[in-house]
Scaffold this motif. Structure first.
Motif, PDB file in Angstrom:
ATOM      1  N   ARG A  66       0.799  -1.342   0.004  1.00  0.00           N
ATOM      2  CA  ARG A  66       0.201   0.075  -0.134  1.00  0.00           C
ATOM      3  C   ARG A  66       1.148   1.368   0.121  1.00  0.00           C
ATOM      4  O   ARG A  66       0.770   2.527  -0.290  1.00  0.00           O
ATOM      5  CB  ARG A  66      -1.083   0.107   0.887  1.00  0.00           C
ATOM      6  CG  ARG A  66      -2.267  -1.461   1.091  1.00  0.00           C
ATOM      7  CD  ARG A  66      -3.205  -0.819   1.797  1.00  0.00           C
ATOM      8  NE  ARG A  66      -4.219  -2.098   2.639  1.00  0.00           N
ATOM      9  CZ  ARG A  66      -3.854  -3.669   2.908  1.00  0.00           C
ATOM     10  NH1 ARG A  66      -1.808  -3.710   3.891  1.00  0.00           N
ATOM     11  NH2 ARG A  66      -4.667  -4.964   2.477  1.00  0.00           N
ATOM     12  N   ASN A  83      -5.380   4.487  -0.010  1.00  0.00           N
ATOM     13  CA  ASN A  83      -4.747   4.002   0.895  1.00  0.00           C
ATOM     14  C   ASN A  83      -2.976   4.549   0.390  1.00  0.00           C
ATOM     15  O   ASN A  83      -3.201   5.755  -0.826  1.00  0.00           O
ATOM     16  CB  ASN A  83      -4.624   2.550   0.291  1.00  0.00           C
ATOM     17  CG  ASN A  83      -5.302   1.629   1.423  1.00  0.00           C
ATOM     18  OD1 ASN A  83      -4.602   2.126   2.686  1.00  0.00           O
ATOM     19  ND2 ASN A  83      -5.282   0.634   0.856  1.00  0.00           N
ATOM     20  N   ILE A 129      -7.476  -9.101  -3.086  1.00  0.00           N
ATOM     21  CA  ILE A 129      -7.052  -8.788  -4.890  1.00  0.00           C
ATOM     22  C   ILE A 129      -7.106  -9.286  -5.733  1.00  0.00           C
ATOM     23  O   ILE A 129      -6.619  -9.616  -7.001  1.00  0.00           O
ATOM     24  CB  ILE A 129      -5.586  -7.851  -5.153  1.00  0.00           C
ATOM     25  CG1 ILE A 129      -6.336  -6.132  -4.095  1.00  0.00           C
ATOM     26  CG2 ILE A 129      -4.963  -7.430  -6.605  1.00  0.00           C
ATOM     27  CD1 ILE A 129      -4.628  -5.544  -3.562  1.00  0.00           C
ATOM     28  N   HIS A 131      -2.080   0.153   8.669  1.00  0.00           N
ATOM     29  CA  HIS A 131      -2.994  -0.676   7.382  1.00  0.00           C
ATOM     30  C   HIS A 131      -2.392  -0.988   6.616  1.00  0.00           C
ATOM     31  O   HIS A 131      -2.154  -0.736   5.633  1.00  0.00           O
ATOM     32  CB  HIS A 131      -4.387   0.184   7.357  1.00  0.00           C
ATOM     33  CG  HIS A 131      -5.421  -0.513   5.816  1.00  0.00           C
ATOM     34  ND1 HIS A 131      -5.901  -1.961   6.258  1.00  0.00           N
ATOM     35  CD2 HIS A 131      -4.501  -0.695   4.988  1.00  0.00           C
ATOM     36  CE1 HIS A 131      -6.339  -2.128   5.481  1.00  0.00           C
ATOM     37  NE2 HIS A 131      -5.916  -1.288   4.650  1.00  0.00           N
ATOM     38  N   ARG A 150     -11.805  -8.447   9.439  1.00  0.00           N
ATOM     39  CA  ARG A 150     -11.089  -9.590   9.135  1.00  0.00           C
ATOM     40  C   ARG A 150     -10.627 -10.173  10.738  1.00  0.00           C
ATOM     41  O   ARG A 150     -11.455 -11.731  10.993  1.00  0.00           O
ATOM     42  CB  ARG A 150      -9.787  -9.370   8.479  1.00  0.00           C
ATOM     43  CG  ARG A 150     -10.648  -8.420   6.982  1.00  0.00           C
ATOM     44  CD  ARG A 150      -9.435  -7.691   6.052  1.00  0.00           C
ATOM     45  NE  ARG A 150      -9.684  -7.637   4.905  1.00  0.00           N
ATOM     46  CZ  ARG A 150      -8.943  -6.635   4.953  1.00  0.00           C
ATOM     47  NH1 ARG A 150      -8.182  -6.589   4.892  1.00  0.00           N
ATOM     48  NH2 ARG A 150      -9.649  -6.594   2.782  1.00  0.00           N
ATOM     49  N   GLY A 204      -5.782  -7.821   2.688  1.00  0.00           N
ATOM     50  CA  GLY A 204      -6.378  -7.055   1.532  1.00  0.00           C
ATOM     51  C   GLY A 204      -5.750  -8.114   0.591  1.00  0.00           C
ATOM     52  O   GLY A 204      -6.481  -8.058  -1.278  1.00  0.00           O
ATOM     53  N   ALA A 205      -4.235  -7.979   0.187  1.00  0.00           N
ATOM     54  CA  ALA A 205      -3.353  -9.176  -0.826  1.00  0.00           C
ATOM     55  C   ALA A 205      -4.462  -9.926  -1.452  1.00  0.00           C
ATOM     56  O   ALA A 205      -4.442 -10.280  -3.130  1.00  0.00           O
ATOM     57  CB  ALA A 205      -2.190  -8.787  -0.960  1.00  0.00           C
ATOM     58  N   LEU A 248     -11.065  -2.385   8.551  1.00  0.00           N
ATOM     59  CA  LEU A 248     -11.503  -3.704   8.140  1.00  0.00           C
ATOM     60  C   LEU A 248     -10.510  -5.043   8.292  1.00  0.00           C
ATOM     61  O   LEU A 248     -11.026  -5.919   8.589  1.00  0.00           O
ATOM     62  CB  LEU A 248     -11.038  -3.831   6.620  1.00  0.00           C
ATOM     63  CG  LEU A 248     -10.888  -4.127   5.874  1.00  0.00           C
ATOM     64  CD1 LEU A 248     -12.572  -4.732   5.241  1.00  0.00           C
ATOM     65  CD2 LEU A 248     -10.932  -4.114   4.011  1.00  0.00           C
ATOM     66  N   SER A 277      -9.108  -4.981  -5.840  1.00  0.00           N
ATOM     67  CA  SER A 277      -9.294  -4.597  -3.711  1.00  0.00           C
ATOM     68  C   SER A 277     -11.089  -4.632  -3.796  1.00  0.00           C
ATOM     69  O   SER A 277     -11.796  -4.511  -4.327  1.00  0.00           O
ATOM     70  CB  SER A 277      -8.131  -3.018  -3.819  1.00  0.00           C
ATOM     71  OG  SER A 277      -8.866  -1.953  -3.693  1.00  0.00           O
ATOM     72  N   SER A 278     -10.825  -5.410  -1.904  1.00  0.00           N
ATOM     73  CA  SER A 278     -11.869  -4.521  -1.381  1.00  0.00           C
ATOM     74  C   SER A 278     -12.289  -3.967  -1.569  1.00  0.00           C
ATOM     75  O   SER A 278     -12.323  -2.963  -1.598  1.00  0.00           O
ATOM     76  CB  SER A 278     -11.904  -5.037  -0.381  1.00  0.00           C
ATOM     77  OG  SER A 278     -10.746  -4.024   0.696  1.00  0.00           O
TER      78      SER A 278
HETATM   79  C1  LMR Z   1      -7.386  -4.128   2.049  1.00  0.00           C
HETATM   80  O1  LMR Z   1      -7.385  -4.292   2.452  1.00  0.00           O
HETATM   81  O2  LMR Z   1      -8.462  -4.451   1.654  1.00  0.00           O
HETATM   82  C2  LMR Z   1      -7.333  -2.442   1.847  1.00  0.00           C
HETATM   83  O3  LMR Z   1      -6.657  -1.753   2.284  1.00  0.00           O
HETATM   84  C3  LMR Z   1      -7.277  -2.802  -0.153  1.00  0.00           C
HETATM   85  C4  LMR Z   1      -5.750  -2.893  -0.481  1.00  0.00           C
HETATM   86  O4  LMR Z   1      -4.556  -2.553  -1.403  1.00  0.00           O
HETATM   87  O5  LMR Z   1      -5.498  -3.986   0.151  1.00  0.00           O
END
Ligand code: LMR
Ligand code: NAD
Length: 328
Positions: A98, A131, A230, A187, A162, A226-227, A158, A236-237
């Motif tokens: 990010r 981000n 993706i 984050h 999670r 997050g990855a 988020l 992305s989410s």
């Molecule tokens: C996430 O956590 O889903 C977002 O910050 C998008 C990302 O780039 O991971």
């Protein structure tokens, strides 16, 4: 019905915007008795798409939607706003961290911080989602010298949600049985999801799971979620990010539940050895619309090392963007 409040959302024609606006307009964020006037900001080329979103908002005939302002002028977007959700920014692609977005996105947040300083209500609640969220929130804050620094927050909710979901699945319980999860720090993949104070159905979470799962499975899964989204979605989410933004703002406004806390990225104040100067994920409770860091939690060596690592990353990010801060 209460008097309407003004809620700004940037990047309103983007994918998070599309998942977010309808829920805010429906009353999910501030309650079914709180009408909202939406202030939607986009870049000029996205204004036609934004008009389509406005048409759909109107077509929902929401009882709590009291008006919509759609604009590409940041000074109009932030005029008299009570809330600002700063979403508009580029998302990362596969293989990026990010913080690789800092160059592209950082410059968005200094003019927006200045416009909030000049036009928003003095008690505006600002949530940065774009981000890298923590450092973008810092940039906005540092361009708003007339606002209380505590007006500026970043989204780690988020990650918090999670963590709840991963632990619920592992223990065979519902997320509502879990209390006192904390996301410390950034984050980013250095964030520290801490279960040392967490309970599941009243029992200590760490007594229900083994340390190997906690260290090698749970922590990296939350850090890398997050990855993983993706990779799976090719984007992305969006819906889960929008939902977390709603949760963050609702708890900040209407309060947290007795006996529990939530995680928010907020200005560090020295608590838990994190010196002022960054926007850091902390456990917080909210009463009467004011957040307070949960104090007095025992921090062992395992936690200390991870809290310091994510703090170090935030300080490095800060050093790279100080040229975007307003001159003092
Ligand atoms: C996430 O956590 O889903 C977002 O910050 C998008 C990302 O780039 O991971
Ligand atoms: P998107 O590309 O679908 O939408 C972004 C929108 O922002 C676009 O419509 C774009 O035109 C607009 N925009 C760009 N610059 C702008 C500016 N200066 N002013 C107003 N609008 C502007 O992206 P998305 O999927 O909606 O994600 C938005 C951001 O949120 C990304 O940076 C993404 O990484 C981040 N994100 C953060 C979290 C979190 O947990 N903090 C979660 C998910 C996504």
């Amino acid at each position: 019905m209460k008097a309407p409040v003004r809620v700004a959302v940037t990047g309103a024609a983007g994918q998070i915007g599309y998942a977010l606006l309808f829920r805010i307009a429906a009353g999910d964020m501030l309650g079914p008795d709180q009408p909202v006037i939406l202030h939607l900001l986009e870049i000029t080329p996205a204004l036609p798409a934004l008009q389509g979103v406005v048409m759909e908002l109107n077509d929902c005939a929401f009882p709590t939607l009291a008006g919509v302002v759609a604009t590409d002028d940041v000074n109009v977007a932030f005029k008299d706003v009570d809330y600002a959700l700063l979403v508009g920014a580029r998302p990362r692609g596969p293989g990026m961290e990010r913080k690789d977005l800092l160059e592209a996105n950082g410059a968005i947040f200094s003019p927006q911080g200045k416009a909030l300083n000049d036009h928003a209500k003095r008690d505006v609640r600002v949530l940065v989602v774009g981000n890298p969220a923590n450092t973008n929130a810092l940039i906005a804050q540092q361009n708003a010298p007339d606002l209380d620094p505590k007006c500026f927050t970043a989204m780690v909710r988020l990650d918090h949600n999670r963590a709840l979901s991963q632990l619920a699945e592992k223990t065979g319980k519902h997320t509502t049985d879990i209390k006192k999860v904390t996301i410390w720090g950034n984050h980013s993949s250095t964030q520290y999801p801490d279960l040392h104070h967490t309970t599941v159905d009243g029992k200590a979470a760490l007594s229900l799971i083994d340390q190997g799962w906690y260290e090698k499975d749970f922590i990296p899964t939350v850090q890398q979620r997050g990855a993983a989204i993706i990779k799976a979605r090719g984007a992305s989410s969006a819906a889960s990010a929008a939902s977390a933004a709603i949760d963050h703002m609702r708890n900040w406004t209407l309060g947290t539940t007795e006996g529990d806390w939530v995680s928010m990225g907020i200005p560090s104040d020295g608590s838990y050895g994190i010196e002022p100067g960054v926007i850091y994920g902390y456990p917080v409770t909210v009463k009467n619309g004011k957040y307070e860091i949960v104090q007095g939690l025992a921090i062992n060596d395992f936690s200390r090392a991870r809290m310091d690592a994510t703090n170090k990353e935030l300080r490095e990010e800060r050093a790279g963007v100080e040229h975007l801060f307003a001159k003092k």
